[in-house]
Design an enzyme around this catalytic site. Structure first.
Site, PDB file in Angstrom:
ATOM      1  N   GLY A 139       0.817  -1.196   0.000  1.00 47.38           N
ATOM      2  CA  GLY A 139       0.000   0.000   0.000  1.00 47.38           C
ATOM      3  C   GLY A 139       0.860   1.258   0.000  1.00 47.38           C
ATOM      4  N   SER A 235       4.894  -5.431  -3.137  1.00 47.75           N
ATOM      5  CA  SER A 235       4.625  -4.007  -3.320  1.00 47.75           C
ATOM      6  C   SER A 235       5.304  -3.178  -2.220  1.00 47.75           C
ATOM      7  CB  SER A 235       3.119  -3.763  -3.387  1.00 47.75           C
ATOM      8  OG  SER A 235       2.827  -2.503  -3.914  1.00 47.75           O
ATOM      9  N   TYR A 236       4.531  -2.382  -1.440  1.00 48.88           N
ATOM     10  CA  TYR A 236       5.156  -1.592  -0.375  1.00 48.88           C
ATOM     11  C   TYR A 236       5.709  -2.483   0.733  1.00 48.88           C
ATOM     12  CZ  TYR A 236       6.124   2.423   2.586  1.00 48.88           C
ATOM     13  OH  TYR A 236       6.775   3.378   3.336  1.00 48.88           O
ATOM     14  N   ASP A 422       4.101  -6.224 -14.946  1.00 49.81           N
ATOM     15  CA  ASP A 422       3.661  -5.235 -13.967  1.00 49.81           C
ATOM     16  C   ASP A 422       4.247  -3.871 -14.313  1.00 49.81           C
ATOM     17  OD1 ASP A 422       2.903  -3.835 -11.642  1.00 49.81           O
ATOM     18  OD2 ASP A 422       4.714  -4.478 -10.581  1.00 49.81           O
ATOM     19  N   HIS A 475       1.602  -7.536 -11.086  1.00 46.44           N
ATOM     20  CA  HIS A 475       2.087  -7.061  -9.787  1.00 46.44           C
ATOM     21  C   HIS A 475       1.833  -8.086  -8.684  1.00 46.44           C
ATOM     22  CE1 HIS A 475       3.386  -3.881  -7.097  1.00 46.44           C
ATOM     23  NE2 HIS A 475       2.294  -4.016  -6.365  1.00 46.44           N
TER      24      HIS A 475
END
Length: 496
Positions: A139, A235-236, A422, A475
């Site tokens: 996020g 991701s984050y 991605d 992703h």
């Protein structure tokens, strides 16, 4: 109780995102959840550019006598058992004898009343002999239950009616005990009784709370204390995971032996690593995949890489228009244009349904589901959302390079992997970042084979970490290429 101010990544801040997320599988633009993983990440990056709000040196917190931290495990695992399984499970999985599932809260701050929600699926076969694996979504502020467990790699996915489940053929609990954590407080079902906590979110508190969660979770599940432990995510979580691993390594040196966590390795998919190389890889990926013009690419490199903010903003708006309405998570995937027509490729048989996030949102907001999960509605005056709309992010470093160097020196097993279609955190970004670490190649670039005997992607080994690509994956690699993701996960566990 303090009044809630659910205004973090509002629509206004979302407009500052690196590019406009039009309609994507995690789009979060309906049902009241305003952000997706990509939107939150890009908004944070853009805010950093505007405000220079960067904490360049992230230091793992030391042990301290913090009276706010709970020292007791609290609760019993028997109380967290999802007796009879989740609502809507297939009949063949209705019995908890198939594999046990647990869900509930672990307190991380008794004084402020901060508690983190978890979902735990034991391994299908011989769980007592399998490692423990924690999964974290990114996020910042997105749910590991809704995204990781329900959309990507948990034992069940949600059917298009939003009420029943299908068994996931390539679930990761077929080879490991899987623990999904909604973190930080304010994400998913996790909460704080002190609402100002939501305004104080950031990398440091997230790592500290996650560490406290683990130490208290192990007190509730002591049989897992001696297991090999791994952290995975995407991701984050490319920041969350190294920071938590760094904290564990440091605390293991300081803590009483009874508090040691047997961390063996980390596995990160399409994760951010370093702002400069991430940006350069993003611009190059858009150009090399024919999503933007030659002129726009050159100008992005000229102005955005030199912090000319106003010109960069203008160019990013233009780049978004050139790209058009595609799914940035997977540049070749279909869009969710009509959820009522989206059951044509059922996920249970390995297909991809671009509207499944809508089904998950509906399912996790059913009262009977929340009751089965032991999610306390009295602490949550808002519906479950895929990504939080109430947390305010206060600290985020510009790079993970110093942490990676410490983790490499500690001997930790590290696998970075990238789905190669991605455009959010593309493979080119990760390759630029690894190159900047100046590691030595010990096993050159070569194809790796998936369970079907095809090339699953490509693998290169360095002195300190391995890097793999996953062919045809976006992703969220387990969502777009579930079989290849599971094969790669098995390779990771077997390498230890």
């Amino acid at each position: 109780m303090e009044k809630k101010q659910p205004h973090l990544f509002s629509a206004k801040l979302l407009k500052l995102a690196f590019f406009t997320v039009v309609v994507v599988s995690f789009r979060g633009l309906s049902h009241g959840h305003p952000l997706d993983q990509a939107g939150a990440l890009k908004a944070l990056w853009k805010a950093k550019r505007r405000n220079n709000a960067v904490d360049n040196e992230w230091v793992a917190p030391s042990l301290c006598a913090d009276r706010h931290r709970t020292s007791a495990g609290g609760g019993k695992k028997e109380d967290d058992l999802i007796a009879g399984g989740l609502p809507g499970q297939p009949a063949s999985f209705a019995s908890s004898n198939k594999f046990k599932q647990y869900a509930g809260y672990v307190s991380v701050d008794e004084v402020n009343g901060r508690s983190l929600f978890y979902y735990f699926a034991e391994a299908v076969h011989l769980p007592s002999s399998k490692p423990l694996v924690l999964w974290l979504n990114g996020g910042p502020g997105c749910s590991s239950l809704g995204a990781g467990a329900m959309l990507e790699l948990g034992p069940f996915g949600v059917n298009s009616n939003g009420k029943t489940l299908y068994p996931r053929r390539h679930s990761w609990n077929k080879v490991a005990n899987m623990l999904f954590l909604e973190s930080p407080a304010g994400v998913g079902f996790s909460y704080s009784n002190t609402t100002s906590d939501y305004q104080k979110s950031g990398d440091k508190r997230t790592a500290e709370d996650a560490y406290t969660f683990l130490t208290n979770w192990f007190k509730r599940y002591p049989e897992y204390k001696s297991r090999d432990f791994y952290i995975t995510g995407e991701s984050y979580a490319g920041y969350y995971i190294p920071e938590l691993a760094d904290t564990i390594v440091k605390r293991n040196k300081e803590a009483d032996p009874s508090l040691l966590i047997r961390l063996k390795g980390i596995m990160i998919g399409n994760g951010i690593m370093n702002r400069e190389t991430d940006d350069r890889g993003f611009f190059d990926y858009l150009w090399t995949h024919a999503l933007i013009s030659d002129e726009t690419h050159q100008r992005l490199l000229e102005y955005c890489m030199n912090s000319q903010i106003k010109k960069c903003d203008y160019l990013l708006d233009g780049a978004s228009k050139e790209i058009g309405g595609i799914d940035h998570y997977n540049i070749y995937a279909p869009l969710c244009l009509n959820a009522s027509l989206s059951s044509r490729n059922p996920r249970g048989s390995g297909g991809y349904d671009p509207c499944e996030t809508d089904y998950v949102h509906s399912y996790l907001n059913l009262p009977q589901v929340q009751k089965a999960l032991h999610a306390y509605r009295t602490n949550l005056p808002y519906p479950w959302q895929l990504c939080s709309a109430i947390i305010v992010w206060n600290d985020s470093p510009s790079t993970m390079f110093p942490i990676y160097r410490r983790l490499i020196a500690s001997g930790l097993q590290i696998l970075l992997y990238s789905g190669d279609v991605d455009a959010v955190v593309p493979v080119s970004s990760t390759r630029y970042s690894i190159d900047a670490l100046n590691l030595t190649v010990v096993k050159p670039w070569s194809p790796w084979t998936d369970a079907g005997g095809e090339v699953g992607g490509y693998l290169v080994a360095y002195n300190g970490l391995n890097f793999a690509t996953v062919r045809g994956a976006g992703h969220q690699v387990p969502m777009f290429q579930p079989s290849r993701a599971l094969s790669l996960f098995k390779m990771f566990l077997a390498a230890h």
